[in-house]
Write a protein that holds these residues in place. Sequence first.
Motif, PDB file in Angstrom:
ATOM      1  N   LYS A  31     -48.606 -11.583  82.720  1.00  0.00           N
ATOM      2  CA  LYS A  31     -48.202 -11.944  84.086  1.00  0.00           C
ATOM      3  C   LYS A  31     -49.397 -12.459  84.891  1.00  0.00           C
ATOM      4  O   LYS A  31     -49.298 -13.482  85.569  1.00  0.00           O
ATOM      5  CB  LYS A  31     -47.581 -10.724  84.764  1.00  0.00           C
ATOM      6  CG  LYS A  31     -46.899 -11.044  86.088  1.00  0.00           C
ATOM      7  CD  LYS A  31     -46.392  -9.791  86.776  1.00  0.00           C
ATOM      8  CE  LYS A  31     -45.036  -9.337  86.346  1.00  0.00           C
ATOM      9  NZ  LYS A  31     -43.878 -10.036  86.777  1.00  0.00           N
ATOM     10  N   ALA A  32     -50.530 -11.771  84.778  1.00  0.00           N
ATOM     11  CA  ALA A  32     -51.733 -12.159  85.522  1.00  0.00           C
ATOM     12  C   ALA A  32     -52.265 -13.508  85.039  1.00  0.00           C
ATOM     13  O   ALA A  32     -52.675 -14.349  85.848  1.00  0.00           O
ATOM     14  CB  ALA A  32     -52.801 -11.088  85.387  1.00  0.00           C
ATOM     15  N   ILE A  33     -52.254 -13.714  83.740  1.00  0.00           N
ATOM     16  CA  ILE A  33     -52.726 -14.983  83.172  1.00  0.00           C
ATOM     17  C   ILE A  33     -51.813 -16.122  83.605  1.00  0.00           C
ATOM     18  O   ILE A  33     -52.275 -17.188  84.023  1.00  0.00           O
ATOM     19  CB  ILE A  33     -52.833 -14.912  81.636  1.00  0.00           C
ATOM     20  CG1 ILE A  33     -53.911 -13.893  81.220  1.00  0.00           C
ATOM     21  CG2 ILE A  33     -53.152 -16.286  81.054  1.00  0.00           C
ATOM     22  CD1 ILE A  33     -53.967 -13.607  79.728  1.00  0.00           C
ATOM     23  N   ALA A  34     -50.505 -15.893  83.532  1.00  0.00           N
ATOM     24  CA  ALA A  34     -49.539 -16.920  83.934  1.00  0.00           C
ATOM     25  C   ALA A  34     -49.758 -17.317  85.390  1.00  0.00           C
ATOM     26  O   ALA A  34     -49.755 -18.501  85.739  1.00  0.00           O
ATOM     27  CB  ALA A  34     -48.110 -16.418  83.725  1.00  0.00           C
ATOM     28  N   LYS A  35     -49.997 -16.327  86.230  1.00  0.00           N
ATOM     29  CA  LYS A  35     -50.218 -16.588  87.653  1.00  0.00           C
ATOM     30  C   LYS A  35     -51.523 -17.363  87.860  1.00  0.00           C
ATOM     31  O   LYS A  35     -51.566 -18.329  88.617  1.00  0.00           O
ATOM     32  CB  LYS A  35     -50.253 -15.256  88.409  1.00  0.00           C
ATOM     33  CG  LYS A  35     -50.113 -15.398  89.897  1.00  0.00           C
ATOM     34  CD  LYS A  35     -50.051 -14.017  90.556  1.00  0.00           C
ATOM     35  CE  LYS A  35     -49.870 -14.123  92.048  1.00  0.00           C
ATOM     36  NZ  LYS A  35     -48.484 -14.016  92.465  1.00  0.00           N
ATOM     37  N   SER A  40     -45.617 -20.644  83.401  1.00  0.00           N
ATOM     38  CA  SER A  40     -44.670 -19.561  83.149  1.00  0.00           C
ATOM     39  C   SER A  40     -45.230 -18.616  82.089  1.00  0.00           C
ATOM     40  O   SER A  40     -46.061 -19.011  81.263  1.00  0.00           O
ATOM     41  CB  SER A  40     -43.329 -20.127  82.678  1.00  0.00           C
ATOM     42  OG  SER A  40     -43.467 -20.670  81.371  1.00  0.00           O
ATOM     43  N   GLU A  41     -44.755 -17.386  82.124  1.00  0.00           N
ATOM     44  CA  GLU A  41     -45.194 -16.409  81.124  1.00  0.00           C
ATOM     45  C   GLU A  41     -44.814 -16.894  79.724  1.00  0.00           C
ATOM     46  O   GLU A  41     -45.567 -16.719  78.775  1.00  0.00           O
ATOM     47  CB  GLU A  41     -44.566 -15.041  81.398  1.00  0.00           C
ATOM     48  CG  GLU A  41     -45.127 -14.394  82.651  1.00  0.00           C
ATOM     49  CD  GLU A  41     -44.541 -13.029  82.941  1.00  0.00           C
ATOM     50  OE1 GLU A  41     -44.141 -12.332  81.997  1.00  0.00           O
ATOM     51  OE2 GLU A  41     -44.479 -12.665  84.123  1.00  0.00           O
ATOM     52  N   GLU A  42     -43.658 -17.519  79.634  1.00  0.00           N
ATOM     53  CA  GLU A  42     -43.174 -18.034  78.347  1.00  0.00           C
ATOM     54  C   GLU A  42     -44.144 -19.075  77.786  1.00  0.00           C
ATOM     55  O   GLU A  42     -44.494 -19.055  76.618  1.00  0.00           O
ATOM     56  CB  GLU A  42     -41.782 -18.653  78.543  1.00  0.00           C
ATOM     57  CG  GLU A  42     -40.999 -18.806  77.270  1.00  0.00           C
ATOM     58  CD  GLU A  42     -40.733 -17.485  76.550  1.00  0.00           C
ATOM     59  OE1 GLU A  42     -40.796 -17.492  75.310  1.00  0.00           O
ATOM     60  OE2 GLU A  42     -40.473 -16.465  77.212  1.00  0.00           O
TER      61      GLU A  42
END
Length: 59
Positions: A31-35, A40-42
Amino acid sequence: MPEKFERHRQPWRQDEIQKLHLLAGKGMSLKAIAKALTRSEESVKDRAKEDGLSIARLR
């Protein structure tokens, strides 16, 4: 409703890939990396898998 990402289906740039490797190496959550990458997390999960990276799972 899921968050809308402006860069849907955009190819990964080299600097983003380097940042992904760096953040994953620091043990950041998906989640943190995606942000941080505004992806997207995907997308992050798929790219990490492609590069053989493991991303910390939050329990």
